[in-house]
Design a protein around this motif. Structure first.
Motif, PDB file in Angstrom:
ATOM      1  N   PHE B 589       0.846  -1.192   0.000  1.00  0.00           N
ATOM      2  CA  PHE B 589       0.000   0.000   0.000  1.00  0.00           C
ATOM      3  C   PHE B 589       0.872   1.229   0.000  1.00  0.00           C
ATOM      4  N   LEU B 590       0.678   2.102  -0.970  1.00  0.00           N
ATOM      5  CA  LEU B 590       1.412   3.356  -0.982  1.00  0.00           C
ATOM      6  C   LEU B 590       0.441   4.495  -0.712  1.00  0.00           C
ATOM      7  N   PHE B 591       0.947   5.514  -0.048  1.00  0.00           N
ATOM      8  CA  PHE B 591       0.111   6.670   0.232  1.00  0.00           C
ATOM      9  C   PHE B 591       0.259   7.687  -0.868  1.00  0.00           C
ATOM     10  N   PHE B 592      -0.746   8.556  -0.960  1.00  0.00           N
ATOM     11  CA  PHE B 592      -0.651   9.623  -1.938  1.00  0.00           C
ATOM     12  C   PHE B 592       0.549  10.479  -1.562  1.00  0.00           C
ATOM     13  N   GLY B 593       1.441  10.734  -2.519  1.00  0.00           N
ATOM     14  CA  GLY B 593       2.626  11.531  -2.221  1.00  0.00           C
ATOM     15  C   GLY B 593       3.731  11.148  -3.187  1.00  0.00           C
ATOM     16  N   THR B 594       4.936  11.595  -2.912  1.00  0.00           N
ATOM     17  CA  THR B 594       6.026  11.276  -3.822  1.00  0.00           C
ATOM     18  C   THR B 594       6.636   9.932  -3.447  1.00  0.00           C
ATOM     19  N   ILE B 595       7.471   9.416  -4.350  1.00  0.00           N
ATOM     20  CA  ILE B 595       8.142   8.158  -4.097  1.00  0.00           C
ATOM     21  C   ILE B 595       9.043   8.284  -2.884  1.00  0.00           C
ATOM     22  N   ALA B 596       9.782   9.383  -2.806  1.00  0.00           N
ATOM     23  CA  ALA B 596      10.694   9.571  -1.679  1.00  0.00           C
ATOM     24  C   ALA B 596       9.914   9.550  -0.368  1.00  0.00           C
ATOM     25  N   GLU B 610      20.110   8.077   2.276  1.00  0.00           N
ATOM     26  CA  GLU B 610      19.550   6.851   2.842  1.00  0.00           C
ATOM     27  C   GLU B 610      18.422   6.323   1.979  1.00  0.00           C
ATOM     28  N   ILE B 611      17.595   7.256   1.506  1.00  0.00           N
ATOM     29  CA  ILE B 611      16.466   6.852   0.665  1.00  0.00           C
ATOM     30  C   ILE B 611      16.976   6.171  -0.601  1.00  0.00           C
ATOM     31  N   VAL B 612      17.968   6.778  -1.212  1.00  0.00           N
ATOM     32  CA  VAL B 612      18.499   6.207  -2.451  1.00  0.00           C
ATOM     33  C   VAL B 612      19.131   4.849  -2.167  1.00  0.00           C
ATOM     34  N   ALA B 613      19.865   4.747  -1.068  1.00  0.00           N
ATOM     35  CA  ALA B 613      20.492   3.474  -0.736  1.00  0.00           C
ATOM     36  C   ALA B 613      19.442   2.385  -0.564  1.00  0.00           C
ATOM     37  N   ALA B 614      18.349   2.712   0.130  1.00  0.00           N
ATOM     38  CA  ALA B 614      17.290   1.722   0.330  1.00  0.00           C
ATOM     39  C   ALA B 614      16.667   1.336  -1.003  1.00  0.00           C
ATOM     40  N   HIS B 619      16.228  -2.668  -5.522  1.00  0.00           N
ATOM     41  CA  HIS B 619      16.210  -2.661  -6.977  1.00  0.00           C
ATOM     42  C   HIS B 619      15.111  -1.789  -7.539  1.00  0.00           C
ATOM     43  N   ALA B 620      14.865  -0.706  -6.848  1.00  0.00           N
ATOM     44  CA  ALA B 620      13.845   0.218  -7.319  1.00  0.00           C
ATOM     45  C   ALA B 620      14.495   1.442  -7.935  1.00  0.00           C
ATOM     46  N   HIS B 621      15.755   1.619  -7.662  1.00  0.00           N
ATOM     47  CA  HIS B 621      16.448   2.844  -8.050  1.00  0.00           C
ATOM     48  C   HIS B 621      16.310   3.124  -9.546  1.00  0.00           C
ATOM     49  N   GLU B 622      16.588   2.115 -10.355  1.00  0.00           N
ATOM     50  CA  GLU B 622      16.615   2.374 -11.793  1.00  0.00           C
ATOM     51  C   GLU B 622      15.252   2.733 -12.349  1.00  0.00           C
ATOM     52  N   PHE B 623      14.271   1.995 -11.939  1.00  0.00           N
ATOM     53  CA  PHE B 623      12.950   2.327 -12.506  1.00  0.00           C
ATOM     54  C   PHE B 623      12.482   3.685 -12.006  1.00  0.00           C
ATOM     55  N   ILE B 624      12.899   4.048 -10.794  1.00  0.00           N
ATOM     56  CA  ILE B 624      12.508   5.362 -10.285  1.00  0.00           C
ATOM     57  C   ILE B 624      13.139   6.453 -11.147  1.00  0.00           C
ATOM     58  N   GLN B 648       5.731  -3.138  -5.117  1.00  0.00           N
ATOM     59  CA  GLN B 648       6.357  -4.068  -4.187  1.00  0.00           C
ATOM     60  C   GLN B 648       7.775  -3.644  -3.862  1.00  0.00           C
ATOM     61  N   ARG B 649       8.505  -3.198  -4.880  1.00  0.00           N
ATOM     62  CA  ARG B 649       9.893  -2.837  -4.630  1.00  0.00           C
ATOM     63  C   ARG B 649       9.970  -1.601  -3.749  1.00  0.00           C
ATOM     64  N   ILE B 650       9.025  -0.674  -3.947  1.00  0.00           N
ATOM     65  CA  ILE B 650       9.027   0.511  -3.078  1.00  0.00           C
ATOM     66  C   ILE B 650       8.741   0.101  -1.636  1.00  0.00           C
ATOM     67  N   SER B 651       7.829  -0.842  -1.475  1.00  0.00           N
ATOM     68  CA  SER B 651       7.527  -1.211  -0.096  1.00  0.00           C
ATOM     69  C   SER B 651       8.674  -2.006   0.529  1.00  0.00           C
ATOM     70  N   ILE B 652       9.469  -2.687  -0.309  1.00  0.00           N
ATOM     71  CA  ILE B 652      10.663  -3.338   0.243  1.00  0.00           C
ATOM     72  C   ILE B 652      11.649  -2.265   0.698  1.00  0.00           C
ATOM     73  N   ALA B 653      11.842  -1.239  -0.146  1.00  0.00           N
ATOM     74  CA  ALA B 653      12.745  -0.150   0.215  1.00  0.00           C
ATOM     75  C   ALA B 653      12.280   0.491   1.520  1.00  0.00           C
ATOM     76  N   ARG B 654      10.980   0.660   1.636  1.00  0.00           N
ATOM     77  CA  ARG B 654      10.418   1.274   2.840  1.00  0.00           C
ATOM     78  C   ARG B 654      10.776   0.461   4.076  1.00  0.00           C
ATOM     79  N   ALA B 655      10.690  -0.866   3.939  1.00  0.00           N
ATOM     80  CA  ALA B 655      10.998  -1.723   5.082  1.00  0.00           C
ATOM     81  C   ALA B 655      12.487  -1.713   5.392  1.00  0.00           C
ATOM     82  N   LEU B 656      13.307  -1.632   4.345  1.00  0.00           N
ATOM     83  CA  LEU B 656      14.752  -1.682   4.571  1.00  0.00           C
ATOM     84  C   LEU B 656      15.266  -0.397   5.210  1.00  0.00           C
ATOM     85  N   LEU B 657      14.621   0.696   4.884  1.00  0.00           N
ATOM     86  CA  LEU B 657      15.111   1.991   5.339  1.00  0.00           C
ATOM     87  C   LEU B 657      15.141   2.090   6.858  1.00  0.00           C
TER      88      LEU B 657
END
Ligand SMILES: Nc1ncnc2c1ncn2[C@@H]1O[C@H](COP(=O)(O)OP(=O)(O)OP(=O)(O)O)[C@@H](O)[C@H]1O
Ligand SMILES: [Mg+2]
Lengths: 157, 764
Positions: B589-596, B610-614, B619-624, B648-657
């Motif tokens: 689930f993503l909220f309304f807002g930017t990817i960052a 940190e955001i970019v590292a996550a 593996h979301a960096h390139e598509f972003i 899914q990849r954004i939510s993985i990044a969210r969890a890793l951050l």
């Protein structure tokens, strides 16, 4: 339809239903399940094994030999628990949670209604009321209730 | 065992105590019991099953005698449940000896009974004394054992259903309290301004008697006196205007704040409620409550309550003035008051219930919207616009119906009050003229009376209107307090244990859980070591996500306990505990807002680096970077603008951050293709190192790295081991794996032939 079935059904000494299918395999602890317990109880009864797999499908009860029907009905009767409310004698208050004293087809009972959202409309006149323990009480026709019950019920609708 | 007194007798339901004392021998003591509330045909009935240190006893209320069974080899007591009805069965090796049915409210008691039974059986068969686990506390009411952390009995606690008081509106005081100083000033201003408005009619009396009537009788007009009276009139009007402005402003200020407090408090409370609560509620309903109803209460306080207060003060003051001028005429004037009071009483309840219904149906209208708007793609895909429109129409129709019914009562009420006041006025005229003819009062007095009464009756009229508004506000208040009174089913512990850092050891002890009456898992025992990676596999619906929900404490276990680093998670502060967990949900689930913003959701102060590292790790960096605004791109409502795999990849990044000690991946890579999955997998492998990880995946290849695989089937653990062990065992996992391997082979073959095809195409 003819009353022929391709399996045998018995009850063992542990009180469980046992089904023996065509190839002679026996399944213990067979459970009959209605497909539409509320909207059409008589239609579509499945016999399920203890792992939850369907063993047999009974379109209508009339398709069954008498003995099996009795067996399945008695098993259903001992499993299904959806008391039908016939009368509401008393409610503790019109604000939930509220304790209801009701008369059902299975005797008098007390139920606790936690919130109005636990009253579910099935059709225009029938309702399903879920108590705090998750027991479903059925109200088949609220227009057929007596005046007193109707008045009490009306506060919650 | 000897030290166990017959204490249980004290708590035994009274109807059984007498009967039972006759049954038991001198040195026999009751250990546990279960009240039975259904008979074999599932009719309501009462009965009891008791375990003593010698035998098991049972009786239904209308049975003549007690049934008893002594402990002996081969005896078995089990319980199972279905659809809210439990079944306790007693077996010997050959047959079922007896069974009892009960409603699931008693499930704790049933478990305790079985526990005691097993201990005693063990003792009688093997002679081994049961471990003295009797030291643990017991609930004084139902006798259920309490674990060290529970100070309240979970069985009894849940039965505490005290309805809130009827005087709901008074409960708003809790929110008014912080503003009591200003409220008091507002009230005093109201008092003064009301008093000021009462001056002019009073002045008509001397104006009439001392100026006009003498003039009619031939005396000249006393201009000084007239000036004095008229400037009094003007002064009073200006004073009333100023005071009225001050009090309205003051009170609106306060009421806005009370409304805002009410809204935020309700929302905060709502956020802290468990998932179970949200599972049972409709979005539209909750939105209606927090939005529209707080607003209505707000309006009620700022406008109507104020009016009401003014009215009451006005009526009281007028009554006092009238009585002071002429008690008899006053009595006649005030006569309709009790009748109106009685009328109000008559319709009040009806109106409140009516308005509650209106609110509910209004919420229903909202629900239809909240249901269809997010699901608009499905609606359109199946071309069901007409049906949804009809559903909305039906809800509106019911809204009309109920409103019509309320209005019927309501619309009769106001004209009735008006009629009463008209009649009242008539009576005052008649009585006044008669009194003047008797020379008991002057014309001035009657004029003053009529002037007062005009206002007075207008006030009565508006007061009667307030009945409906009050009842509306009361209905709204009740629905707000419905939320506020709801205690979370995953309550915060009273004396929490703070764990700033954790190791990440997770232990599940006899965990059992049910959604409502539906039993999902039972008897799960598992210890996950710190840093271990666990794979959860099993068929769809086998309870994998449920287990994750329990570990995250979205729900509380119904039996057993979950411990993290040896602490029951129920004793840890919720928010603090969840900070240690990085969770990737099955439905991202993503909220309304930017990817960052979405990536940094769990750690709003994260730096860009940190955001970019996550994002890289996931593996979301390139598509972003391919998106038009990179990390500042908007994701749309619920992340609609992204594909399933991207979400899914954004939510993985969210969890890793948030750099959690415990990482939970529920089908985290199910929507990405196999190559991307492998990439993510590689990245994850680094990150997973050193963290306790629970990964769920249907694609078994995803879990090859796992230290151990837990195979679940219908809520139970059936196999544990790593891939090689489980393959060697040729059990459940083996079958699952083979079935998939076959599919994957086919897939790959298809893929290869497809690529070959396209390469061949390019050569042409
Ligand atoms: N909120 C709920 N209320 C009632 N039953 C539920 C609820 N959530 C899940 N269930 C039931 O619990 C069982 C286990 O569900 P769970 O989500 O844990 O399965 P799962 O193993 O994660 O399956 P999948 O692999 O499909 O995600 C299912 O039979 C499901 O119907
Ligand atoms: Mg799942």
């Amino acid at each position: 339809m003819s009353a022929t079935v391709t399996y045998q059904l018995t009850r063992n000494s542990y009180g469980r239903l046992v089904l023996t299918d065509q190839s002679g395999v026996t399944h213990e602890g067979v459970i009959p399940v209605r497909s539409f317990p509320v909207t059409d109880p008589g239609q579509g009864i499945a016999l399920i094994d203890s792992h939850g797999h369907e063993l047999a499908w009974i379109e209508r009860f009339d398709d069954l030999p008498e003995a099996y029907r009795v067996l399945i009905e008695s098993e259903l009767a001992s499993r299904e628990f959806m008391p039908e409310i016939k009368r509401i004698t008393k409610v503790s208050g019109f604000i939930t949670p509220s304790t209801w004293h009701v008369e059902t087809d299975r005797g008098a009972a007390v139920l606790i209604l936690k919130g109005e959202e636990n009253i579910r409309r099935l059709t225009a006149s029938s309702l399903m009321i879920t108590d705090n323990h998750g027991i479903h009480f059925l109200l088949r026709d609220r227009t057929a209730l007596d005046r007193h019950s109707r008045k009490l019920l009306d506060h919650f609708l | 065992m000897q030290k166990t007194p017959r204490f249980s007798m004290n708590n035994l339901p009274a109807i059984w105590t007498d009967e039972l004392s006759a049954q038991l021998s001198e040195d026999e003591s009751i250990l546990a019991w279960l009240e039975i509330d259904l008979d074999h045909q599932l009719h309501f009935a009462t009965g009891i099953v008791i375990a003593t240190d010698k035998r098991v006893l049972a009786k239904m209320a209308d049975d003549g005698t007690w049934q008893t069974w002594a402990y002996q080899q081969g005896l078995q007591l089990t319980q199972r449940d279905h659809a809210g009805v439990g079944c306790l069965e007693l077996f010997d090796p050959h047959a079922r000896l007896a069974f009892w049915r009960y409603r699931l409210g008693n499930v704790m008691a049933a478990n305790r009974l079985i526990e005691c039974f097993l201990q005693q059986l063990d003792y009688h068969v093997s002679g081994k004394l049961p471990e003295s686990s009797q030291t643990s506390a017991q609930c004084p009411h139902c006798g259920a054992f309490l674990s060290a952390e529970q100070d309240e009995c979970p069985v009894c606690e849940k039965q505490n259903h005290i309805p809130p008081s009827t005087w709901v509106l008074l409960r708003l005081w809790r929110f008014a309290k912080p503003y009591k100083g200003r409220l008091l000033i507002g009230f005093l201003l109201t008092l003064c301004s009301t008093a000021a408005t009462l001056v002019p009619p009073y002045l008509t009396m001397p104006l009439m008697d001392n100026v006009l009537i003498p003039y009619q009788n031939g005396q000249p007009i006393d201009t000084d006196l007239v000036q004095f009276y008229l400037s009094g009139l003007l002064g009073a009007a200006i004073l009333a205007w100023m005071l009225g402005w001050a009090r309205t402003y003051m009170l609106s200020l306060v009421s806005e704040r009370i409304g805002a407090d009410l809204r935020t408090t309700t929302y905060e409370h709502l956020l802290n409620l468990s998932q179970e609560y949200f599972g049972g509620k409709r979005t539209g309903d909750l939105m209606a409550r927090i939005g529209a109803e707080t607003d209505r209460i707000n309006l009620f306080i700022s406008l109507h309550l104020l009016d009401f207060a003014t009215d009451v003060i006005m009526i009281c003051m007028t009554a006092i003035i009238l009585v002071s001028i002429n008690p008899w005429l006053a009595l006649v004037t005030l006569a309709p008051l009790p009748i109106i009071a009685w009328l109000i009483h008559l319709v009040r309840d009806r109106l409140r219930i009516g308005f509650e219904k209106v609110d509910r149906i209004w919420a229903e209208v909202n629900n239809v919207l909240a249901d269809t708007i997010p699901g608009i793609r499905v609606v359109k895909a199946f071309a069901q616009e007409k049906r949804e429109a009809a559903r909305f129409h039906a809800a509106n129709q019911r809204n009309l119906q109920i409103n019509d019914r309320v209005n019927r009562i309501w619309s009769l009420f106001t004209p009735t009050v008006t009629l009463l006041t008209e009649v009242g006025l008539l009576v005052v005229w008649v009585f006044g003229i008669w009194q003047i003819s008797q020379d008991e009062i002057t014309v001035g007095v009657l004029t003053a009376f009529l002037a007062y009464i005009g206002r007075f009756y207008i006030r009565l009229d508006s007061m009667s209107r307030i009945v409906s508004i009050t009842q509306k506000a009361a209905a709204g208040t009740k629905r707000i307090f419905d939320i506020l009174d709801h205690v979370s089913s995953v309550p915060e512990s009273a004396n929490p244990v703070h764990l700033p850092t954790i190791q990440g050891q997770i232990e599940l002890r006899h965990v059992g859980f049910r959604y409502g009456t539906r039993s999902i898992t039972r008897g799960i025992n598992l210890v996950i070591q710190p840093g271990e990676m666990i794979g959860l596999v099993g068929h769809s619906g086998s309870g994998k996500s449920t287990l994750v929900n329990l570990i995250c404490r979205f729900y509380d276990v119904t039996e057993g306990a979950i411990l993290v680093d040896g602490h029951d998670i129920r004793t840890l502060p919720l928010a603090e505990y969840r900070k240690h967990i990085g969770l990737v949900l099955q439905e991202p689930f993503l909220f309304f807002g930017t990817i960052a913003e979405n990536i940094a959701y769990g750690k709003p102060d994260a730096t860009r680096a940190e955001i970019v590292a996550a994002a890289r790790a996931a593996h979301a960096h390139e598509f972003i970077l391919r998106l038009p605004h990179g990390y500042d791109s908007l994701v749309g409502e619920r992340g609609q603008a992204l594909s399933g795999g991207e979400r899914q990849r954004i939510s993985i990044a969210r969890a890793l951050l948030i750099n959690p000690r415990i990482l939970i991946l529920d089908e985290a890579t199910s929507s990405v293709d196999t190559t991307t999955e492998k990439d993510i997998q590689k990245a994850l492998d680094n990150l997973v190192r050193g963290r306790t990880t629970i990964a769920i995946a249907h694609r078994l290849s995803t879990l090859r790295e796992a230290n151990r695989l837990i195979v679940l089937d219908r809520g139970r653990i059936v196999e544990i081991g790593n891939h090689a062990e489980l393959m060697a065992r040729e059990g459940y996992y083996h079958r699952l794996y083979l079935a998939q391997a076959r599919n994957v082979d086919e897939e790959e073959r298809a893929l290869i032939s497809a690529t070959e095809h396209s390469i061949a195409g390019e050569h042409k």
